[in-house]
Design an enzyme around this catalytic site. Structure first.
Site, PDB file in Angstrom:
ATOM      1  N   GLU A 200       0.835  -1.213   0.000  1.00  0.00           N
ATOM      2  CA  GLU A 200       0.000   0.000   0.000  1.00  0.00           C
ATOM      3  C   GLU A 200       0.869   1.263   0.000  1.00  0.00           C
ATOM      4  O   GLU A 200       0.549   2.252  -0.651  1.00  0.00           O
ATOM      5  CB  GLU A 200      -0.956  -0.024   1.205  1.00  0.00           C
TER       6      GLU A 200
ATOM      7  N   GLU B 208      -4.170  -9.472   4.069  1.00  0.00           N
ATOM      8  CA  GLU B 208      -4.997  -9.154   5.250  1.00  0.00           C
ATOM      9  C   GLU B 208      -6.150 -10.124   5.456  1.00  0.00           C
ATOM     10  O   GLU B 208      -6.550 -10.395   6.588  1.00  0.00           O
ATOM     11  CB  GLU B 208      -5.532  -7.724   5.149  1.00  0.00           C
TER      12      GLU B 208
END
Ligand code: NAI
Length: 697
Positions: free
Chosen positions: A105, A125
């Site tokens: 990210e 995640e």
């Protein structure tokens, strides 16, 4: 220093340096932010390269900070990404090795990205019950397209950088750099240094030719695959907002979904399992820097059911194995089984033919004990009889070189007694594999009273190499897992006495999420194993109580799948459990004889009695120090006994129900005259936790 700063040829290079995987800890985030500000303030700098030292660009959030205020202290990851986006000078992420979660990210927040081939790129995640929380669901679809991005987000699996860089139309990587990554990144940064405007992923258009149909399809697929896990369908929702909302609104939607998932019991359970797996390898009184012994040659004694599977683990890891038997036929049979297993994998396309040959070449069968004299680790898997173990360990002690580790795969015998057959009890340890040993993740490492710390450290290290989840257990009857399962099996038996059928019990606990109920499990493992244990118990502990139905079943010769009949009937060659009227009649007759009027037992009661019997015994195991922490017990059950992952293991589940309620239920069960009142007294540790308002985990 959690990030270093240098300038090369007018380009600032900020290098994350937080071993082992450059987790984005508070200090690391600060150091990155400082670097970006410093570069912007320096007129001699024209561009900024962001990279990672050592084994990773960044593995994402620093798990040491998980859940602590530091994890979100400013500059948090979102602020850091904004700093990269807003930088007046171009930011270039140079990614390699591991680029995952928050690390990816962060790279997506940079103006450009270059990559070394071979980097593992992922947003994992979902594996801890979450969705990416720092723009991953919004930015990845903008650079890879909706479908590739969603596949990555919903699976959490890593994809190699060169594969992604080769996708048509991809905007994830501006360049693939062979060789010197930082050198290549600096050269690239100089090329683009004066280009304006600076590109931002957030400004890229994202579209799909047929979004409604595609997302419908994705939702159906995910729903079927992820029945008990809430995060995967939420990944679909979040990625869809990248299409239907403006960027900032999509970011807000992502945040909301992330926060809501964080509070679900499934997310808590998955995080518990994630941390439990890491915690299991840490032994309280064995320091992490304990030197380990070198293990390059392994010997396995016995080529039966377990010996073959155990050997395969080492062969798979490229470690040579010498396998010792007493008779040529047994050796041939063992080898044939190993070959058959590998050939099955080759047929299914899971193993390349040349790899298969490489593995078999590492295996040396022998009937001569002198051939194992130079092994670094010996694992004994002979018959489960103390006399046989005695012979074997005395022989090992005489033959095997000094400093070798001597392990036993015993499932029920006293490891201290086995150690005492040698003059080197400090080198003796239990390595309790589970069947099939080449498949099951769990390894109970049984620590004898005299086992040396470096032996334990070495075995834990070896376990990692052969990809097992190793949990340390003290010496006791059954160790952690089987000691608990005995109580669970006893409850299953009492439930039959009281009015249940085997199917009803199995169905209820399978609905709860167990891979297999106790009776199907018994049929698979062989009901004669429990029979033998109960006969031994009758001698050792005359007060040992259980339902006699299990003995009656064995007296009928119904040992399970291997005899074509057990608690269920089986058609030849098939594993489907078919209801057996004969067994139901046996149970009914038994009830009549014992004068038990059957009653209707609810599925809730079945589940509570089975699961809480595990919990109460586990509390005793914890208190006695047989297990050093509650999460170890959960790891045993998650990796060895088919406990539902989304419930986090028996201890985590008990906590989620409230220990007060758990203890209340136990007191209720204690009043049942058909059950075992003594067993159901809440274990002292449980009672204390209830009194203090605390939890196991
Ligand atoms: P098995 O009966 O399939 O194999 C034992 C093998 O050891 C036989 O091939 C036998 O010829 C060989 N053997 C006996 N004495 C020997 C000696 N002196 N030297 C060399 N080889 C010798 O038994 P299995 O099921 O593989 O069990 C082995 C051990 O693993 C036992 O201690 C058992 O309790 C334990 N274990 C078994 C599990 C299972 O599910 N079968 C699970 C976990 C542990």
């Amino acid at each position: 220093m959690s990030a270093t700063y240098e300038t090369r040829d007018g380009v600032a290079v900020v290098t994350l340096n937080n071993p082992p995987v450059n987790g984005l800890s508070y200090d690391t985030r600060r150091a990155i932010a400082d670097g970006i500000e410093r570069a912007n303030a320096d007129p001699a700098v024209k561009a900024i390269v962001l990279t990672g030292a050592g084994k990773a660009f960044s593995g994402g959030a620093d798990i040491k900070e998980f859940g602590s205020p530091k994890a979100i202290a400013e500059p948090n990851l979102l602020s850091l990404i904004k700093l990269c986006e807003d930088s007046a000078k171009p930011t270039v992420a140079a990614v390699h090795s591991v680029t995952m979660g928050g690390g990816l990210e962060l790279a997506l927040g940079c103006h450009y990205r270059v990559a070394a081939p071979g980097a593992n790129v992922a947003l994992p995640e979902v594996k801890i019950g979450l969705i990416p929380g720092a723009g991953g669901t919004q930015r990845l679809p903008r650079v890879l397209g909706v479908e590739t991005a969603l596949n990555m987000i919903v699976s959490g699996e890593p994809v190699k950088s060169e594969l992604l860089a080769g996708l048509p139309g991809q905007k994830l990587f501006d360049k693939l750099v062979e060789g010197d990554l930082v050198g290549g990144a600096v050269a690239f940064a100089k090329e683009i240094a004066d280009k304006r405007p600076l590109p931002l992923v957030r400004n890229l258009k994202v579209s799909h030719p047929n979004p409604d149909a595609y997302f419908q399809f994705a939702r159906n697929t995910v729903k079927a695959m992820a029945k008990n896990f809430p995060a995967p369908p939420k990944c679909v929702d979040a990625v869809q907002t990248a299409l239907t909302m403006k960027f900032d609104d999509g970011m807000r939607a992502e945040r909301e979904i992330f926060m809501a998932l964080m509070l679900t019991p499934e997310c808590k359970a998955l995080r518990h399992a994630f941390f439990g797996e890491r915690a299991a390898s840490k032994i309280p009184d064995v320091p992490e820097d304990t030197p380990v012994r070198k293990i390059t040659k392994v010997a396995v004694i016995g080529a039966g059911t377990m010996g073959g599977g155990i050997s395969m683990n080492f062969l798979n890891a490229g470690i040579p194995v010498t396998i010792l038997e007493t008779k040529q036929e047994a050796l041939d049979r063992g080898l044939a089984t190993i070959r058959k297993n590998y050939e099955g994998q080759v047929k299914k396309g899971k193993l390349k033919a040349d790899k298969y040959e490489q593995r078999m070449a590492l295996l040396k069968p022998t009937l001569n004990v002198d051939d194992i004299a130079d092994a670094d680790l010996v694992i004994e898997a002979v018959f489960e009889e103390m006399g046989v173990k005695e012979q074997v360990f005395k022989k090992l002690d005489a033959v095997v070189k000094k400093g070798a580790i001597l392990a036993s795969n015993t499932s029920t015998l006293d490891v201290d007694k086995i150690a005492a057959f040698t003059k080197r009890p400090q080198d003796v340890v239990g390595m309790h594999f589970f069947s099939p040993a080449n498949v099951m993740k769990l390894l109970e490492v049984v620590r004898g009273a005299k086992t040396a710390k470096d032996v334990l450290a070495t075995v834990m290290d070896v376990a990692k190499k052969i990809r097992k989840t190793a949990v340390v257990s003290g010496v006791c009857d059954g160790f952690i897992g089987n000691r608990m399962i005995e109580q669970y099996s006893r409850q299953a038996g009492y439930l039959l006495d009281e009015g249940c059928t085997p199917q009803q019990v199995d169905k209820a606990i399978e609905k709860f999420g167990f891979a297999m109920g106790p009776f199907r499990m018994g049929d698979l493992a062989g009901n004669d194993i429990g029979w033998a244990i109960r006969k031994r118990r009758a001698v050792e502990r005359p007060d040992f109580r259980y339902s006699k139905t299990a003995d009656l079943l064995c007296e009928m010769g119904r040992f399970g799948q291997k005899t074509g009949a057990g608690w269920y009937d089986y058609k030849p060659g098939k594993r489907d459990a078919i209801r057996s009227e004969l067994v139901e009649k046996m149970i009914e007759d038994y009830r009549k004889e014992a004068g038990i009027a059957p009653r209707k037992v609810s599925d809730d009661e079945i589940v509570q009695r089975l699961v809480y019997s595990l919990v109460n015994e586990a509390a005793r195991i914890l208190e006695e120090g047989i297990a050093s922490k509650a999460s170890d017990i959960d790891m045993v059950y998650l990796t060895g006994y088919g406990f539902p992952l989304w419930r986090g293991g028996p201890m985590c589940y008990a906590d989620s129900q409230g220990l007060f309620n758990v203890a209340q239920a136990m007191k209720r069960f204690a009043k049942n005259p058909r059950d075992d009142a003594k067993f159901w007294q809440p274990a002292p540790l449980l009672a204390k936790l209830v009194a203090d308002g605390k939890t196991f985990t």
